[in-house]
Design a protein around this motif. Structure first.
Motif, PDB file in Angstrom:
ATOM      1  N   HIS A 191       0.825  -1.209   0.000  1.00 33.42           N
ATOM      2  CA  HIS A 191       0.000   0.000   0.000  1.00 33.42           C
ATOM      3  C   HIS A 191       0.859   1.260   0.000  1.00 33.42           C
ATOM      4  CE1 HIS A 191       1.209  -0.694   4.044  1.00 33.42           C
ATOM      5  NE2 HIS A 191       0.390   0.153   4.622  1.00 33.42           N
ATOM      6  N   ARG A 192       2.172   1.096  -0.130  1.00 34.37           N
ATOM      7  CA  ARG A 192       3.076   2.248  -0.191  1.00 34.37           C
ATOM      8  C   ARG A 192       3.757   2.286  -1.549  1.00 34.37           C
ATOM      9  NH1 ARG A 192       0.830   5.214   3.500  1.00 34.37           N
ATOM     10  NH2 ARG A 192       0.586   4.114   5.458  1.00 34.37           N
ATOM     11  N   ARG A 193       4.415   3.388  -1.833  1.00 34.74           N
ATOM     12  CA  ARG A 193       5.144   3.531  -3.097  1.00 34.74           C
ATOM     13  C   ARG A 193       6.421   4.328  -2.835  1.00 34.74           C
ATOM     14  NH1 ARG A 193       2.276   0.018  -4.085  1.00 34.74           N
ATOM     15  NH2 ARG A 193       0.794  -0.269  -5.798  1.00 34.74           N
TER      16      ARG A 193
ATOM     17  N   ARG B   6       1.355   2.680   8.761  1.00 33.95           N
ATOM     18  CA  ARG B   6      -0.065   2.494   9.076  1.00 33.95           C
ATOM     19  C   ARG B   6      -0.794   1.830   7.928  1.00 33.95           C
ATOM     20  NH1 ARG B   6      -0.293   8.490  11.220  1.00 33.95           N
ATOM     21  NH2 ARG B   6       0.614   8.114  13.266  1.00 33.95           N
ATOM     22  N   GLY B   7      -1.911   1.209   8.262  1.00 34.94           N
ATOM     23  CA  GLY B   7      -2.757   0.641   7.216  1.00 34.94           C
ATOM     24  C   GLY B   7      -2.549  -0.831   6.966  1.00 34.94           C
ATOM     25  N   ALA B   8      -1.668  -1.478   7.741  1.00 36.80           N
ATOM     26  CA  ALA B   8      -1.481  -2.920   7.569  1.00 36.80           C
ATOM     27  C   ALA B   8      -2.667  -3.663   8.177  1.00 36.80           C
ATOM     28  CB  ALA B   8      -0.178  -3.363   8.229  1.00 36.80           C
ATOM     29  N   ALA B   9      -2.866  -4.893   7.720  1.00 30.64           N
ATOM     30  CA  ALA B   9      -3.963  -5.705   8.259  1.00 30.64           C
ATOM     31  C   ALA B   9      -3.547  -6.440   9.524  1.00 30.64           C
ATOM     32  CB  ALA B   9      -4.412  -6.720   7.203  1.00 30.64           C
ATOM     33  N   VAL B  10      -2.252  -6.593   9.710  1.00 23.85           N
ATOM     34  CA  VAL B  10      -1.719  -7.321  10.862  1.00 23.85           C
ATOM     35  C   VAL B  10      -0.793  -6.376  11.637  1.00 23.85           C
ATOM     36  CG1 VAL B  10      -0.323  -9.294  11.600  1.00 23.85           C
ATOM     37  CG2 VAL B  10      -1.776  -9.495   9.563  1.00 23.85           C
TER      38      VAL B  10
END
Ligand code: SF4
Length: 221
Positions: free
Chosen positions: A31-33, A101-105
């Motif tokens: 989800h990052r770049r 931030r924004g990880a599922a785990v």
């Protein structure tokens, strides 16, 4: 089910386990770049494998060390049972994550026995005007001795940012070792070494071993 870009044998290029023969399990998606990302090929695609299948493929390689990486491996919930099974099978298990931030785990959910290597994003990653806005500071507090905080530096500004963060001491957990790594092709390791020596920082310098061994290869190192 996990989405997996590749599973292959390699020399572990980074971390306290650098240099070990290992099997790399690269999960798909991020989800990052980051501007210097060297695994953009893992952003999309991949094969769908059950935890059983991914675990069996990693164990079949026979290497004593398994690196689970990405992309961002903590975007997939089923990485947790995969990691637990690899540890239970007696493997030395290393997990690489961006710690953003924004990880599922959450980092706290990573099974015991896994070495967590968190790439603390510096301004040079290009992720945000201030990378402090995307770093999961609370999540980092789950890290302890045996884990690692890695700072990839592309220039002096990155180094100073990371150095001051370490010196200030408030936002980072005390236990993990601190590793500085020059952005490949962006900052000579010698310059970074000189800055670390001048400051006498409690940290270790790391170069990406796989980039030294196979500078021309973009994948499979
Ligand atoms: S977090 Fe890692 S995989 Fe994702 S863009 Fe940044 S360097 Fe690439």
């Amino acid at each position: 089910v996990l989405t997996v870009t590749e599973i292959y044998r390699a020399i572990l290029g980074e971390s306290l386990d650098a240099g070990r023969v290992c099997v790399i399990v690269r999960l798909t998606g991020c989800h990052r770049r980051c501007v210097y990302c060297d695994s953009a090929f893992a952003f999309q695609g991949g094969r769908r494998l059950s935890v059983d299948e991914a675990c069996a493929a990693a164990l079949a390689d026979g290497s004593g060390t398994v690196l689970v990486t990405g992309g961002e491996p903590l975007l997939q919930r089923e990485v947790v049972p995969l990691l637990a099974r690899l540890v239970a099978a007696g493997r030395r298990v290393v997990l690489e994550t961006s710690g953003t931030r924004g990880a599922a785990v959450a980092l706290a959910e990573v099974p015991a026995g896994v070495r967590r290597v968190v790439d603390v994003k510096t301004p040079g990653s290009g992720l945000a005007a201030d990378p402090a806005d995307v770093i999961d500071w609370e999540g980092l507090q789950a890290l302890g001795p045996g884990d690692e905080l890695k700072f990839v530096c592309v220039d002096r500004a990155d180094y100073v940012w990371a150095r001051d963060l370490i010196r200030e001491g408030r936002r980072l957990p005390a236990g993990p070792c601190r590793t500085f790594s020059p952005g490949h092709g962006l900052l000579p390791a010698r310059e970074l070494a000189a800055w670390l020596l001048a400051d006498g920082l409690e940290a270790r310098l790391q170069v990406q071993l796989h980039k030294l061994l196979w500078p021309d290869r973009e994948r499979g190192t």
